[in-house]
Scaffold this motif. Structure first.
Motif, PDB file in Angstrom:
ATOM      1  N   ALA A 297      -4.010  20.889  47.368  1.00 48.94           N
ATOM      2  CA  ALA A 297      -3.335  22.124  47.798  1.00 48.94           C
ATOM      3  C   ALA A 297      -1.857  22.043  47.393  1.00 48.94           C
ATOM      4  O   ALA A 297      -1.169  21.071  47.707  1.00 48.94           O
ATOM      5  CB  ALA A 297      -3.451  22.308  49.312  1.00 48.94           C
ATOM      6  N   HIS A 298      -1.418  23.056  46.687  1.00 50.25           N
ATOM      7  CA  HIS A 298      -0.020  23.065  46.225  1.00 50.25           C
ATOM      8  C   HIS A 298       0.897  23.592  47.323  1.00 50.25           C
ATOM      9  O   HIS A 298       0.616  24.598  47.973  1.00 50.25           O
ATOM     10  CB  HIS A 298       0.105  23.931  44.969  1.00 50.25           C
ATOM     11  CG  HIS A 298      -0.544  23.323  43.773  1.00 50.25           C
ATOM     12  ND1 HIS A 298       0.170  22.692  42.777  1.00 50.25           N
ATOM     13  CD2 HIS A 298      -1.854  23.217  43.409  1.00 50.25           C
ATOM     14  CE1 HIS A 298      -0.646  22.238  41.849  1.00 50.25           C
ATOM     15  NE2 HIS A 298      -1.891  22.549  42.204  1.00 50.25           N
ATOM     16  N   THR A 299       1.999  22.911  47.514  1.00 53.92           N
ATOM     17  CA  THR A 299       2.992  23.319  48.511  1.00 53.92           C
ATOM     18  C   THR A 299       4.368  23.399  47.851  1.00 53.92           C
ATOM     19  O   THR A 299       4.652  22.678  46.897  1.00 53.92           O
ATOM     20  CB  THR A 299       3.073  22.321  49.683  1.00 53.92           C
ATOM     21  OG1 THR A 299       3.629  21.079  49.202  1.00 53.92           O
ATOM     22  CG2 THR A 299       1.693  22.057  50.265  1.00 53.92           C
ATOM     23  N   MET A 300       5.202  24.292  48.334  1.00 57.38           N
ATOM     24  CA  MET A 300       6.568  24.393  47.842  1.00 57.38           C
ATOM     25  C   MET A 300       7.499  23.722  48.842  1.00 57.38           C
ATOM     26  O   MET A 300       7.468  24.035  50.040  1.00 57.38           O
ATOM     27  CB  MET A 300       6.967  25.864  47.662  1.00 57.38           C
ATOM     28  CG  MET A 300       6.067  26.635  46.701  1.00 57.38           C
ATOM     29  SD  MET A 300       5.911  25.831  45.078  1.00 57.38           S
ATOM     30  CE  MET A 300       7.618  25.836  44.533  1.00 57.38           C
ATOM     31  N   ARG A 301       8.321  22.817  48.344  1.00 57.92           N
ATOM     32  CA  ARG A 301       9.175  22.050  49.243  1.00 57.92           C
ATOM     33  C   ARG A 301      10.628  22.094  48.784  1.00 57.92           C
ATOM     34  O   ARG A 301      10.916  22.181  47.593  1.00 57.92           O
ATOM     35  CB  ARG A 301       8.709  20.587  49.317  1.00 57.92           C
ATOM     36  CG  ARG A 301       7.326  20.405  49.917  1.00 57.92           C
ATOM     37  CD  ARG A 301       7.039  18.942  50.147  1.00 57.92           C
ATOM     38  NE  ARG A 301       7.975  18.337  51.085  1.00 57.92           N
ATOM     39  CZ  ARG A 301       8.030  17.017  51.321  1.00 57.92           C
ATOM     40  NH1 ARG A 301       7.213  16.183  50.682  1.00 57.92           N
ATOM     41  NH2 ARG A 301       8.899  16.542  52.196  1.00 57.92           N
ATOM     42  N   ILE A 302      11.514  22.005  49.736  1.00 61.83           N
ATOM     43  CA  ILE A 302      12.943  21.881  49.476  1.00 61.83           C
ATOM     44  C   ILE A 302      13.566  21.152  50.657  1.00 61.83           C
ATOM     45  O   ILE A 302      13.172  21.388  51.806  1.00 61.83           O
ATOM     46  CB  ILE A 302      13.603  23.269  49.263  1.00 61.83           C
ATOM     47  CG1 ILE A 302      15.070  23.121  48.900  1.00 61.83           C
ATOM     48  CG2 ILE A 302      13.448  24.153  50.489  1.00 61.83           C
ATOM     49  CD1 ILE A 302      15.745  24.431  48.496  1.00 61.83           C
ATOM     50  N   TRP A 303      14.482  20.251  50.371  1.00 65.53           N
ATOM     51  CA  TRP A 303      15.149  19.554  51.466  1.00 65.53           C
ATOM     52  C   TRP A 303      16.165  20.490  52.102  1.00 65.53           C
ATOM     53  O   TRP A 303      16.692  21.400  51.466  1.00 65.53           O
ATOM     54  CB  TRP A 303      15.811  18.274  50.960  1.00 65.53           C
ATOM     55  CG  TRP A 303      14.784  17.195  50.674  1.00 65.53           C
ATOM     56  CD1 TRP A 303      13.501  17.382  50.271  1.00 65.53           C
ATOM     57  CD2 TRP A 303      14.981  15.794  50.780  1.00 65.53           C
ATOM     58  NE1 TRP A 303      12.866  16.182  50.111  1.00 65.53           N
ATOM     59  CE2 TRP A 303      13.753  15.173  50.414  1.00 65.53           C
ATOM     60  CE3 TRP A 303      16.056  14.980  51.129  1.00 65.53           C
ATOM     61  CZ2 TRP A 303      13.586  13.797  50.403  1.00 65.53           C
ATOM     62  CZ3 TRP A 303      15.894  13.600  51.111  1.00 65.53           C
ATOM     63  CH2 TRP A 303      14.668  13.017  50.759  1.00 65.53           C
ATOM     64  N   VAL A 304      16.432  20.240  53.392  1.00 68.64           N
ATOM     65  CA  VAL A 304      17.172  21.206  54.195  1.00 68.64           C
ATOM     66  C   VAL A 304      18.609  21.398  53.724  1.00 68.64           C
ATOM     67  O   VAL A 304      19.208  20.520  53.092  1.00 68.64           O
ATOM     68  CB  VAL A 304      17.187  20.793  55.681  1.00 68.64           C
ATOM     69  CG1 VAL A 304      15.787  20.820  56.255  1.00 68.64           C
ATOM     70  CG2 VAL A 304      17.848  19.431  55.865  1.00 68.64           C
ATOM     71  N   TYR A 305      19.142  22.563  54.039  1.00 63.09           N
ATOM     72  CA  TYR A 305      20.571  22.821  53.870  1.00 63.09           C
ATOM     73  C   TYR A 305      21.335  22.069  54.955  1.00 63.09           C
ATOM     74  O   TYR A 305      20.854  21.900  56.072  1.00 63.09           O
ATOM     75  CB  TYR A 305      20.872  24.312  54.000  1.00 63.09           C
ATOM     76  CG  TYR A 305      20.551  25.128  52.773  1.00 63.09           C
ATOM     77  CD1 TYR A 305      20.022  24.538  51.618  1.00 63.09           C
ATOM     78  CD2 TYR A 305      20.770  26.500  52.757  1.00 63.09           C
ATOM     79  CE1 TYR A 305      19.736  25.298  50.496  1.00 63.09           C
ATOM     80  CE2 TYR A 305      20.489  27.269  51.643  1.00 63.09           C
ATOM     81  CZ  TYR A 305      19.967  26.667  50.510  1.00 63.09           C
ATOM     82  OH  TYR A 305      19.698  27.417  49.408  1.00 63.09           O
ATOM     83  N   ASN A 306      22.544  21.654  54.594  1.00 55.68           N
ATOM     84  CA  ASN A 306      23.364  20.937  55.561  1.00 55.68           C
ATOM     85  C   ASN A 306      24.204  21.935  56.357  1.00 55.68           C
ATOM     86  O   ASN A 306      25.023  22.663  55.782  1.00 55.68           O
ATOM     87  CB  ASN A 306      24.276  19.940  54.844  1.00 55.68           C
ATOM     88  CG  ASN A 306      24.948  18.978  55.803  1.00 55.68           C
ATOM     89  OD1 ASN A 306      25.825  19.362  56.556  1.00 55.68           O
ATOM     90  ND2 ASN A 306      24.532  17.725  55.769  1.00 55.68           N
ATOM     91  N   SER A 307      23.997  21.952  57.665  1.00 50.96           N
ATOM     92  CA  SER A 307      24.711  22.918  58.503  1.00 50.96           C
ATOM     93  C   SER A 307      26.152  22.495  58.764  1.00 50.96           C
ATOM     94  O   SER A 307      26.877  23.180  59.488  1.00 50.96           O
ATOM     95  CB  SER A 307      23.984  23.119  59.836  1.00 50.96           C
ATOM     96  OG  SER A 307      23.958  21.904  60.571  1.00 50.96           O
ATOM     97  N   GLY A 308      26.576  21.375  58.161  1.00 43.28           N
ATOM     98  CA  GLY A 308      27.956  20.919  58.318  1.00 43.28           C
ATOM     99  C   GLY A 308      28.867  21.333  57.182  1.00 43.28           C
ATOM    100  O   GLY A 308      30.075  21.050  57.226  1.00 43.28           O
ATOM    101  N   PHE A 309      28.308  21.994  56.159  1.00 44.83           N
ATOM    102  CA  PHE A 309      29.159  22.483  55.076  1.00 44.83           C
ATOM    103  C   PHE A 309      28.448  23.631  54.391  1.00 44.83           C
ATOM    104  O   PHE A 309      27.520  23.434  53.603  1.00 44.83           O
ATOM    105  CB  PHE A 309      29.466  21.373  54.064  1.00 44.83           C
ATOM    106  CG  PHE A 309      30.562  21.741  53.093  1.00 44.83           C
ATOM    107  CD1 PHE A 309      31.886  21.536  53.405  1.00 44.83           C
ATOM    108  CD2 PHE A 309      30.251  22.308  51.869  1.00 44.83           C
ATOM    109  CE1 PHE A 309      32.903  21.873  52.521  1.00 44.83           C
ATOM    110  CE2 PHE A 309      31.255  22.652  50.975  1.00 44.83           C
ATOM    111  CZ  PHE A 309      32.583  22.439  51.296  1.00 44.83           C
TER     112      PHE A 309
END
Length: 427
Positions: A297-309
């Motif tokens: 199963a193909h999934t789309m992933r991205i690491w989170v945005y940093n809420s400190g900048f």
């Protein structure tokens, strides 16, 4: 009888010529012409501007009309054609701007009615990415409005929240901002001590009005608690019409970040990703062998945005984002602000939930660098070591002060081995 004989003499006596003879018809006409010419000369002498004077406006325009008749009109016709083309171009540009503004209003949810648009040829269709800014409302905080008017540059500024728990890191933060020569920055002091400290160092500072929620967390709260406050406080900056580059204080500046922003989205954020795949997204295949033929199963992933900048523009979607995050953090006290921030940014609409319609951009990970990228990759690569980042964020490591000093030694003072003794991660 005598009367009738004198009658012809009486008729002739009224206009007789020499010798008393009657004047001929031609002589009378000639006499009338002479009289008319004489009267005309007298009138011309007495009334040089005419018996009925012209208005000044007509007097001004008459010579121009006379000149225009006498001159060659070819050049004027060409000039009129050129002006007409210029007006047509301006009209087309105005129509384009009106259409764009109408679409922006529709996209931002401010339009009064649905508007239809005709799609262009294949490959030429582009959606609008930049939502319109809100109308500033200075009445919400006149004191802050005056401060921002003095500090901001082009309605943009860096903002950091701080209390006495992070005084040492804060000093390194604004010292490096001053070294780079960035004028538009502001510290939001969460206690009186930090306010006094900033004033003593000639650092722009804003102390929010007394508020039970802000004061209790601001004076005694840890990093995560203080971090959650920023979403409530930033709302006023946006309502006043200012774009904010929100910065944690464990960040070192080496270039002016405003020279490297795109400003084409509601939110531009640095990433916690450590390479191109994790930072910008990738297709990750999930394997479930029990499914047999459909195991992959193909999934789309991205690491989170940093809420400190992150850079946030004063738009309706941006304010809705701050409201959503602040609302959830107040009702979910155990939630991590960065997790909630990303969930509201990325979760799509689905049954029971309406996703946020907001545009976003991921910052360049080698210009806006997190400490994992620096210590795991950059310091070990001869080419990447030569790159000068805009900022380095010590978000992955708890020994922040020591690493911040080492980063300054490496990038500012050129000490090439300043980073070598640190492990990739934390011990």
């Amino acid at each position: 009888m005598a009367g009738r004989r004198e009658l012809p003499l009486m008729r002739g006596g009224g206009g007789g010529g020499a010798g008393g003879q009657p004047m001929s018809r031609g002589a009378r006409i000639l006499a009338a012409v002479v009289v008319g010419v004489t009267l005309g000369c007298v009138c011309a002498f007495l009334y040089p501007d005419g018996l009925i004077p012209r208005s000044p406006d007509s007097a001004l325009h008459w010579p121009r009309r006379a000149d225009s008749v006498a001159c060659d009109t070819t050049g004027e016709v060409a000039d009129l054609k050129s002006q007409l083309k210029s007006l047509e171009r301006k009209n087309a540009e105005l129509k384009k701007q009106i259409n764009e503004l109408s679409m922006k209003l529709q996209l931002s949810g401010q339009g009064g009615k649905e508007v239809s648009y005709k799609a262009g040829p294949f490959g030429t269709v582009k959606v609008l990415r930049t939502n319109p800014t809100v109308t500033p409302d200075e009445s919400i905080n006149p004191r802050l409005a005056k401060i921002l008017e003095q500090v901001a540059v082009k309605k943009e500024l860096i903002v950091a929240l701080a209390n006495s728990n992070v005084r040492e890191s804060l000093e390194m933060w604004f010292t490096n901002i001053k070294r780079v020569g960035i004028p538009n920055y502001l510290v939001v002091a969460l206690d009186d001590s930090i306010e006094s400290f900033c004033k003593s160092k000639d650092v722009p500072v804003y102390r929010p009005d007394p508020d039970e929620g802000i004061d209790s967390i601001g004076k005694t709260g840890g990093n995560h608690a203080v971090s959650g406050l920023k979403f409530r406080i930033l709302r006023q900056f946006l309502q006043l019409g200012y774009s904010v580059l929100l910065s944690d204080i464990d960040i070192i500046f080496f270039q002016n970040p405003f020279d490297h922003l795109y400003r084409d989205s509601d939110v531009e954020s640095m990433s916690d990703g450590h390479n191109n795949m994790t930072a910008y997204g990738f297709n990750d295949v999930f394997d479930e062998p029990s499914m047999g033929w459909a195991r992959y199963a193909h999934t789309m992933r991205i690491w989170v945005y940093n809420s400190g900048f992150f850079f946030i523009r004063p738009t309706i979607p941006s304010i809705e984002l701050l409201d959503r995050v602040a609302g959830r953090l107040s009702s979910e006290p155990k939630s991590w602000d960065q997790a909630v921030f990303n969930e509201e940014l990325f979760f799509p609409s689905h049954p029971g939930y309406e996703g946020l319609h907001i545009s976003k951009r991921t910052m360049d990970i080698y210009l806006f660098m997190n400490s994992k990228v620096l210590f795991k990759t950059v310091r070990k690569d001869a080419r990447l070591r030569k790159l000068k980042p805009v900022i380095v964020h010590l978000n992955y490591h708890p020994d922040k002060s020591d690493r911040m000093r080492a980063v300054i030694e490496f990038y500012v003072n050129g000490k090439q081995n300043a980073l070598d003794h640190f492990p990739d991660g934390s011990e």
